[in-house]
Design an enzyme around this catalytic site. Structure first.
Site, short mmCIF file in Angstrom:
data_model
loop_
_atom_site.label_atom_id
_atom_site.label_comp_id
_atom_site.label_asym_id
_atom_site.label_seq_id
_atom_site.Cartn_x
_atom_site.Cartn_y
_atom_site.Cartn_z
N TYR A 31 -4.19 -2.24 19.67
CA TYR A 31 -4.47 -1.10 20.57
C TYR A 31 -5.97 -0.96 20.87
O TYR A 31 -6.37 -0.04 21.57
CB TYR A 31 -3.83 0.20 20.08
CG TYR A 31 -4.20 0.73 18.71
CD1 TYR A 31 -5.49 1.10 18.40
CD2 TYR A 31 -3.22 0.91 17.74
CE1 TYR A 31 -5.82 1.61 17.16
CE2 TYR A 31 -3.53 1.41 16.49
CZ TYR A 31 -4.85 1.77 16.21
OH TYR A 31 -5.17 2.30 14.97
N GLY A 62 -1.07 -7.21 14.05
CA GLY A 62 0.03 -6.25 14.21
C GLY A 62 0.32 -5.66 12.85
O GLY A 62 -0.56 -5.60 12.00
C1 HXC Z 1 -5.96 15.81 10.72
C2 HXC Z 1 -7.55 15.18 9.16
C3 HXC Z 1 -6.59 14.41 8.46
C4 HXC Z 1 -5.25 14.39 8.98
C5 HXC Z 1 -8.48 14.21 7.43
N1 HXC Z 1 -8.68 15.01 8.49
N2 HXC Z 1 -7.20 13.83 7.41
N3 HXC Z 1 -7.25 15.87 10.28
N4 HXC Z 1 -4.98 15.10 10.10
N5 HXC Z 1 -4.28 13.69 8.39
C6 HXC Z 1 -9.94 15.65 8.86
C7 HXC Z 1 -10.54 16.53 7.76
O1 HXC Z 1 -9.97 17.83 7.73
C8 HXC Z 1 -12.01 16.55 8.15
O2 HXC Z 1 -12.23 17.41 9.23
C9 HXC Z 1 -12.24 15.15 8.71
O3 HXC Z 1 -10.96 14.65 9.08
C10 HXC Z 1 -12.84 14.21 7.67
O4 HXC Z 1 -12.00 14.23 6.53
P1 HXC Z 1 -12.53 13.82 5.08
O5 HXC Z 1 -11.36 13.81 4.15
O6 HXC Z 1 -13.71 14.64 4.72
O7 HXC Z 1 -13.07 12.33 5.43
P2 HXC Z 1 -13.37 11.11 4.52
O8 HXC Z 1 -13.50 11.50 3.08
O9 HXC Z 1 -14.47 10.39 5.18
O10 HXC Z 1 -12.01 10.25 4.63
C11 HXC Z 1 -11.73 9.50 5.76
C12 HXC Z 1 -10.23 9.46 6.06
C13 HXC Z 1 -9.41 9.01 4.81
C14 HXC Z 1 -10.05 8.50 7.23
C15 HXC Z 1 -9.79 10.85 6.46
O11 HXC Z 1 -8.04 8.91 5.14
C16 HXC Z 1 -9.89 7.69 4.26
O12 HXC Z 1 -10.76 7.64 3.39
N6 HXC Z 1 -9.35 6.56 4.75
C17 HXC Z 1 -9.75 5.19 4.33
C18 HXC Z 1 -8.62 4.23 4.31
C19 HXC Z 1 -7.73 4.20 5.54
O13 HXC Z 1 -7.73 5.12 6.35
N7 HXC Z 1 -6.97 3.12 5.66
C20 HXC Z 1 -6.07 2.92 6.76
C21 HXC Z 1 -6.60 1.94 7.72
S1 HXC Z 1 -5.21 1.48 8.66
P3 HXC Z 1 -12.81 18.93 9.02
O14 HXC Z 1 -12.99 19.45 10.41
O15 HXC Z 1 -11.76 19.66 8.24
O16 HXC Z 1 -14.10 18.81 8.26
C22 HXC Z 1 -5.59 1.02 10.19
C23 HXC Z 1 -4.40 0.32 10.84
C24 HXC Z 1 -4.42 0.21 12.30
O17 HXC Z 1 -6.67 1.19 10.66
C25 HXC Z 1 -3.15 -0.34 12.94
C26 HXC Z 1 -1.86 -0.31 12.17
C27 HXC Z 1 -0.70 -1.02 12.81
P1 NAP Z 2 -6.87 -0.15 3.47
O1 NAP Z 2 -6.36 -0.86 2.28
O2 NAP Z 2 -6.83 1.34 3.47
O3 NAP Z 2 -8.36 -0.66 3.74
C1 NAP Z 2 -9.39 0.11 4.25
C2 NAP Z 2 -10.61 -0.07 3.36
O4 NAP Z 2 -11.74 0.52 3.98
C3 NAP Z 2 -10.48 0.56 1.98
O5 NAP Z 2 -10.71 -0.43 0.99
C4 NAP Z 2 -11.56 1.63 1.94
O6 NAP Z 2 -12.13 1.70 0.63
C5 NAP Z 2 -12.55 1.08 2.96
N1 NAP Z 2 -13.39 2.12 3.54
C6 NAP Z 2 -13.00 3.26 4.16
N2 NAP Z 2 -14.07 3.99 4.50
C7 NAP Z 2 -15.16 3.29 4.10
C8 NAP Z 2 -16.56 3.51 4.19
N3 NAP Z 2 -17.07 4.62 4.75
N4 NAP Z 2 -17.40 2.58 3.68
C9 NAP Z 2 -16.92 1.45 3.12
N5 NAP Z 2 -15.60 1.18 3.01
C10 NAP Z 2 -14.73 2.10 3.50
O7 NAP Z 2 -6.08 -0.59 4.79
P2 NAP Z 2 -5.70 -2.05 5.39
O8 NAP Z 2 -4.37 -1.90 6.03
O9 NAP Z 2 -5.93 -3.10 4.40
O10 NAP Z 2 -6.77 -2.17 6.58
C11 NAP Z 2 -7.76 -3.20 6.60
C12 NAP Z 2 -8.20 -3.45 8.03
O11 NAP Z 2 -7.11 -3.96 8.79
C13 NAP Z 2 -8.67 -2.22 8.78
O12 NAP Z 2 -9.75 -2.57 9.63
C14 NAP Z 2 -7.48 -1.84 9.62
O13 NAP Z 2 -7.83 -1.09 10.76
C15 NAP Z 2 -6.98 -3.21 9.98
N6 NAP Z 2 -5.59 -3.27 10.43
C16 NAP Z 2 -4.58 -3.09 9.55
C17 NAP Z 2 -3.28 -3.21 10.00
C18 NAP Z 2 -2.11 -3.09 9.05
O14 NAP Z 2 -0.97 -3.18 9.50
N7 NAP Z 2 -2.32 -2.88 7.76
C19 NAP Z 2 -3.04 -3.48 11.34
C20 NAP Z 2 -4.10 -3.65 12.23
C21 NAP Z 2 -5.38 -3.56 11.75
P3 NAP Z 2 -12.78 3.03 0.01
O15 NAP Z 2 -11.82 4.14 0.21
O16 NAP Z 2 -13.03 2.65 -1.43
O17 NAP Z 2 -14.08 3.24 0.72
#
Ligand code: HXC
Ligand code: NAP
Length: 298
Positions: free
Chosen positions: A164, A206
């Site tokens: 996307y 994907g």
């Molecule tokens: C609405 C939300 C929310 C939710 C957080 N927020 N979660 N709002 N719905 N589910 C809001 C909070 O209220 C806050 O806003 C702001 O977002 C920041 O939240 P924090 O918790 O303070 O942020 P942070 O500690 O930086 O955490 C970031 C995060 C968290 C993205 C929210 O989930 C995280 O650490 N993720 C890392 C790993 C991850 O996301 N992995 C997935 C990647 S998968 P306010 O206004 O309240 O301050 C991917 C796949 C793509 O990318 C394609 C798949 C097919």
């Molecule tokens: P994941 O395990 O949640 O990996 C995300 C990683 O990012 C975590 O290890 C997290 O570690 C790190 N991270 C988040 N915020 C960070 C920050 N501020 N600084 C440094 N590290 C940070 O998810 P995943 O599925 O393996 O995703 C890996 C990559 O693949 C991502 O780019 C995602 O968009 C991409 N992707 C995944 C899929 C899928 O199907 N899984 C599909 C398309 C693309 P900490 O929380 O310790 O920081």
């Protein structure tokens, strides 16, 4: 070469590259302690690379590093680094160079994401995703690019985006904007830094199941209701080794003439969503006789 893969029940796929394909290379993986970063890193180690894994949670990184080292016999440096903070990125790079002598590859893999109707997001929630994905990838690329250019090292950047990034997607709008930006950065730097011997490419995966993605994108029973494999022509999700094989190729010298490319690995998922008549797969085979009669008599 790996075993062949059948459509519905894939055989476990093996490693693709020859042993030592990454020997002598030091690779930084952001977000390397979990999920896809961990899987790609483990394969890089098996191919002889030195690895630096970074993210915010040092305890998770240390645990992963010790698992990786005992599985592969390779060397892993675990460093806490929040990619949103440029000083932490610079410091992480300094420590990596101090331990391994130099760094050859940056894998921008760290990400943040969750599903939400956009109008429910606060401005801070939108920024949180942009800061990790776009600003974080820019910070790391900038620090590594400056280092490579001044040291005359032909570096290599691999960015993990999504499909996307080019189609856009509802309900993950901050992530789509950020990944689209990373894709633009990929193509821009490929040209600008190509003359320094620095290659920049991207992979658009994907669905590849990970805890991090599934908990935030398909929470609770959504995983059953919205089963990703039904969206994929091959009727299955990806295997981590399949992604690791592609990533290893792109960070290796075997892909030395590939620059500025984004390679999709999604079983055909995004194209299935795009073709206007693709939904006709729902039509049972026996109905096609009647449909043919109707179209011929039109
Ligand atoms: C609405 C939300 C929310 C939710 C957080 N927020 N979660 N709002 N719905 N589910 C809001 C909070 O209220 C806050 O806003 C702001 O977002 C920041 O939240 P924090 O918790 O303070 O942020 P942070 O500690 O930086 O955490 C970031 C995060 C968290 C993205 C929210 O989930 C995280 O650490 N993720 C890392 C790993 C991850 O996301 N992995 C997935 C990647 S998968 P306010 O206004 O309240 O301050 C991917 C796949 C793509 O990318 C394609 C798949 C097919
Ligand atoms: P994941 O395990 O949640 O990996 C995300 C990683 O990012 C975590 O290890 C997290 O570690 C790190 N991270 C988040 N915020 C960070 C920050 N501020 N600084 C440094 N590290 C940070 O998810 P995943 O599925 O393996 O995703 C890996 C990559 O693949 C991502 O780019 C995602 O968009 C991409 N992707 C995944 C899929 C899928 O199907 N899984 C599909 C398309 C693309 P900490 O929380 O310790 O920081």
């Amino acid at each position: 070469m790996s075993e062949s893969i059948t459509t519905n029940n894939p055989a476990p796929v093996g490693g693709m590259l020859k042993e030592d394909a990454l020997k002598g290379k030091t690779i930084i993986i952001t977000g390397g302690g979990t999920g896809l970063g961990k899987s790609m890193g483990t394969y890089f180690l098996k191919l002889g690379a030195n690895l630096v894994i970074t993210s915010r949670k040092l305890d998770v990184l240390k645990q992963t590093a010790s698992e990786m080292e005992s599985e592969t016999g390779g060397k892993v440096l675990a460093l806490a680094c929040d990619v949103r903070k440029y000083d932490e990125v610079e410091n992480m790079l300094k420590q990596a160079i101090a331990v391994f002598g130099r760094v050859d590859v940056l894998l921008n893999n760290a990400a943040g994401n969750f599903i939400s109707p956009t109008e429910r997001l606060s401005a801070n929630a939108f920024s949180a995703i942009i800061d990790i994905v776009l600003k974080g990838s820019a910070n790391c690329s900038l620090a590594l690019g400056k280092y490579w250019i001044s040291e005359k090292i032909p570096g290599n950047i691999l960015n993990i985006v999504t499909t996307y990034a080019f189609t856009g997607s509802a309900y993950v709008v901050p992530s789509a904007c950020a990944k689209g930006g990373v894709l633009a950065m990929t193509r821009s730097l490929a040209v600008e830094w190509g003359r320094h011997g620095i290659r920049t490419n991207a992979i658009a995966p994907g669905p590849f199941p990970t805890k991090g993605a599934w908990e935030r994108l398909l929470p609770g029973d959504m995983a059953k209701k919205f089963d990703f494999k039904n969206r994929v022509p091959l009727k299955r999700v990806g295997e981590h080794q399949e992604l690791a094989n592609l990533a290893a190729f792109l960070v290796s010298d075997f892909s030395g003439y590939i620059n500025g490319e984004v390679i999709t690995i999604d079983g055909g998922e995004w194209l299935q969503g795009a073709g206007q008549f693709n939904g006709l797969e729902m039509i049972p085979a026996e109905m096609w006789d009647n449909i043919e009669k109707a179209t011929r008599s039109a």
